[in-house]
Design an enzyme around this catalytic site. Structure first.
Site, PDB file in Angstrom:
ATOM      1  N   LYS A   9      82.895   1.580  51.933  1.00  0.00           N
ATOM      2  CA  LYS A   9      82.700   1.623  50.488  1.00  0.00           C
ATOM      3  C   LYS A   9      84.053   1.574  49.750  1.00  0.00           C
ATOM      4  CE  LYS A   9      78.322   4.151  50.936  1.00  0.00           C
ATOM      5  NZ  LYS A   9      77.501   5.294  50.441  1.00  0.00           N
ATOM      6  N   TYR A  49      70.446  -1.443  47.570  1.00  0.00           N
ATOM      7  CA  TYR A  49      70.002  -0.059  47.377  1.00  0.00           C
ATOM      8  C   TYR A  49      68.659   0.036  46.645  1.00  0.00           C
ATOM      9  CZ  TYR A  49      74.294   2.101  49.183  1.00  0.00           C
ATOM     10  OH  TYR A  49      75.313   2.547  49.998  1.00  0.00           O
ATOM     11  N   PHE A  57      70.515   8.896  40.920  1.00  0.00           N
ATOM     12  CA  PHE A  57      71.887   8.462  41.229  1.00  0.00           C
ATOM     13  C   PHE A  57      72.015   6.943  41.360  1.00  0.00           C
ATOM     14  CE2 PHE A  57      69.806   9.596  45.260  1.00  0.00           C
ATOM     15  CZ  PHE A  57      69.978   8.435  45.995  1.00  0.00           C
ATOM     16  N   ARG A  85      74.915   5.632  62.783  1.00  0.00           N
ATOM     17  CA  ARG A  85      74.508   6.729  61.884  1.00  0.00           C
ATOM     18  C   ARG A  85      75.113   8.053  62.354  1.00  0.00           C
ATOM     19  NH1 ARG A  85      72.088   5.764  56.931  1.00  0.00           N
ATOM     20  NH2 ARG A  85      71.142   7.818  57.121  1.00  0.00           N
ATOM     21  N   THR A  91      74.982  12.572  54.927  1.00  0.00           N
ATOM     22  CA  THR A  91      75.267  11.888  53.654  1.00  0.00           C
ATOM     23  C   THR A  91      76.270  12.656  52.804  1.00  0.00           C
ATOM     24  OG1 THR A  91      73.011  11.025  53.705  1.00  0.00           O
ATOM     25  CG2 THR A  91      74.193  10.852  51.611  1.00  0.00           C
ATOM     26  N   ARG A 102      82.452  10.800  57.865  1.00  0.00           N
ATOM     27  CA  ARG A 102      82.356  11.534  56.598  1.00  0.00           C
ATOM     28  C   ARG A 102      82.901  12.952  56.737  1.00  0.00           C
ATOM     29  NH1 ARG A 102      76.231   9.296  55.423  1.00  0.00           N
ATOM     30  NH2 ARG A 102      76.782   7.483  54.139  1.00  0.00           N
ATOM     31  N   GLU A 126      69.482  -6.120  55.570  1.00  0.00           N
ATOM     32  CA  GLU A 126      70.846  -5.932  55.060  1.00  0.00           C
ATOM     33  C   GLU A 126      71.815  -6.935  55.691  1.00  0.00           C
ATOM     34  OE1 GLU A 126      71.631  -1.764  55.716  1.00  0.00           O
ATOM     35  OE2 GLU A 126      70.103  -1.156  54.255  1.00  0.00           O
TER      36      GLU A 126
END
Ligand code: UDP
Ligand code: MG
Length: 155
Positions: A9, A49, A57, A85, A91, A102, A126
């Site tokens: 991102k 998304y 959000f 994942r 998340t 993360r 995707e």
């Protein structure tokens, strides 16, 4: 073998974390079969998304994802979707386990560095959205491929 879509991102790109994050996927043994850097159009991000379009959000997520360049990866491996994942972590980066991407690099729920497809259907959709053009994905055999899996695992 399974293929999955990963997005690094805008926060990952801005923070100079493309290399370290990509290294984790490579070192794990996932094969890179697609790679591009682009500031994606809003329409692509909204489509990507769209499952979240009713969520509060959604607008800020699309805004964030379009705010700078994103690196899109296509990765291949046995159970690649679940493996990716797991490497990403929860998340909410603040709650993600140390050792995950993360968990090691982030503090935020929204600016959480990476996206990974969450199942076979979303992976297929995707991958088509981000690598839909002809020849954008490459089938190849890494020199080390016979060391990543046992012969019986390759079946
Ligand atoms: N997100 C957010 N706030 C939330 C939930 C999600 O900003 O309360 C953002 C976050 O960037 C997340 C993305 O929306 O990665 C998609 O959410 P999802 O639940 O699909 O999380 P993921 O699959 O990325 O772990
Ligand atoms: Mg998701």
């Amino acid at each position: 073998m399974e293929r999955t879509l990963v997005l690094l991102k805008p926060d990952a790109v801005q923070r100079g974390l493309v290399g370290p994050i990509l290294a984790r996927f490579e070192q794990k043994g996932l094969k890179l079969v697609g790679l591009k850097l682009r500031q994606f159009p809003k329409a692509t991000l909204e489509q990507h998304y769209s499952v979240h379009k009713e969520r509060p959000f959604f607008r800020s997520l699309v805004e964030f994802m379009g705010s700078g360049p994103v690196v899109a990866l296509a990765l291949e491996g046995k159970n690649a979707i679940a493996v990716v994942r797991k490497l990403m972590g929860k998340t909410n980066s603040a709650e993600a386990e140390p050792g995950t991407i993360r968990g090691d690099y982030g503090m935020s729920f929204s600016n959480n560095l990476v996206h990974g497809s969450d199942g076979p259907e979303s992976a297929a959709t995707e991958l088509k959205l981000f690598f839909g053009g002809a020849d954008e994905l490459v089938s190849w055999t890494p020199a080390e491929s016979t060391w990543i899996y046992a012969p019986e695992e390759l079946g």
